[in-house]
Scaffold this motif. Sequence first.
Motif, PDB file in Angstrom:
ATOM      1  N   TYR A 189       0.848  -1.186   0.000  1.00 37.80           N
ATOM      2  CA  TYR A 189       0.000   0.000   0.000  1.00 37.80           C
ATOM      3  C   TYR A 189       0.885   1.238   0.000  1.00 37.80           C
ATOM      4  O   TYR A 189       1.876   1.309   0.731  1.00 37.80           O
ATOM      5  CB  TYR A 189      -0.914   0.000   1.225  1.00 37.80           C
ATOM      6  N   SER A 227      -3.453   0.238  -3.634  1.00 35.22           N
ATOM      7  CA  SER A 227      -3.178  -1.120  -3.174  1.00 35.22           C
ATOM      8  C   SER A 227      -2.730  -1.924  -4.382  1.00 35.22           C
ATOM      9  O   SER A 227      -3.456  -2.013  -5.385  1.00 35.22           O
ATOM     10  CB  SER A 227      -4.429  -1.747  -2.558  1.00 35.22           C
ATOM     11  N   VAL A 275      -6.333   0.404   6.173  1.00 29.23           N
ATOM     12  CA  VAL A 275      -5.201   1.244   5.796  1.00 29.23           C
ATOM     13  C   VAL A 275      -5.412   2.599   6.444  1.00 29.23           C
ATOM     14  O   VAL A 275      -6.510   3.162   6.372  1.00 29.23           O
ATOM     15  CB  VAL A 275      -5.129   1.403   4.256  1.00 29.23           C
ATOM     16  N   ALA A 335      -8.997  -2.095   3.707  1.00 31.52           N
ATOM     17  CA  ALA A 335      -7.840  -2.611   2.978  1.00 31.52           C
ATOM     18  C   ALA A 335      -8.235  -3.428   1.755  1.00 31.52           C
ATOM     19  O   ALA A 335      -7.436  -3.576   0.820  1.00 31.52           O
ATOM     20  CB  ALA A 335      -6.963  -3.453   3.908  1.00 31.52           C
TER      21      ALA A 335
END
Length: 374
Positions: free
Chosen positions: A64, A74, A103, A117
């Motif tokens: 990331y 990502s 994230v 995420a």
Amino acid sequence: MIVSLGVLISACGIFSDDEVEQPRELVDIDASVELEELWTANIGNGQGDSYLHLGPSIDGQYIYAAANNGEVYSLNKETGDRQWQRDTDDVISGAIGVGGGMVVYGTLDAQVVALDADNGDELWRSSVSSEILAAPQTDGRRVVAQTVDGRLLALDAENGEQVWAYESSVPALSLRGSSKPIITGNTVVSGFANGMVAALDATDGFIMWEERVAVPQGRYDIERIIDIDGDPVLIGGTVYVGSFQGNLMGLDLQSGRIVWGMPGSTYRSLTLGLGNVYWANSESHLFAVQNNTDSEVWENDDLRLRRVTSPVAFNNYLAVGDFEGYLHLLSQIDGRIVGRTRVDSDGLRSNIVADGRMLYVYGNSGRLVAYRLP
């Protein structure tokens, strides 16, 4: 007041014949290691125009990365294929943390933002006391972030609500940067601009221990800067940390007891390998010191004043980047530069990420490159 490293070097008076000493020119090397470039991705405007350190993070199969202009990506760490991209409206200044399915990053206008995420959807955002210059961290239960006003904040990972706060004193003058906290088990550890390291209970913020790594010296504020800007590194049960114009130390995670220490000035993170502690001083000399002693194994000054990144142990090598965008590989055994490639003509500032035989290097312009040892 926060000062950049370039201003500090000029003010501290590293002079030659009444002029500021220039970074050492690179000389040809007899390369014995050639890295294989696997893929390249462009991440927005990278570090932007400010002196930022927006480093990427790996979790599972994905890497990331975020750019100053608000783009978050990502990517599959093996192929570089995009899992998702989000163009936020944020000016990102602290990136990027990942864990517990989310994230997290910090912004210039004092917000912590959490994304899913798996797809990049925004989960929540929380206003904090001041801007964030280091990546927040999360274990899926807590999100912890250090702000430039000297606070370490813990937020509930479910909704972003503040759970506790730790406050440190802020010196009159400090470097532009902050130490990234670490979460291990139920303990949060972070270093601060006043030369202190603190360990706190992740649940309630109870102070487990505090230890001073450096004591300010000198008459003038610029002589008294003792920031801990390098990220604490946890190896086994020891936290390794260094300060500017201060000391390098290894602290017992449970008690804060000093188990190793020596004088040294750095604004980077330490790393370990082959029984040595590796570090870059504030003039970009690289050192290997035998662990648990102050016995120097080697010193390399070939990159003097080239503003190297934190050294990263990688197989039998150390990897560092410099202000002209070169990635250097050094032998951990004797410190010789054994490989070199240019990654980004705009320079390298954020820390290099090592993962097995892979290196991930994020250039200032936003160029993210994956390399592998052949």
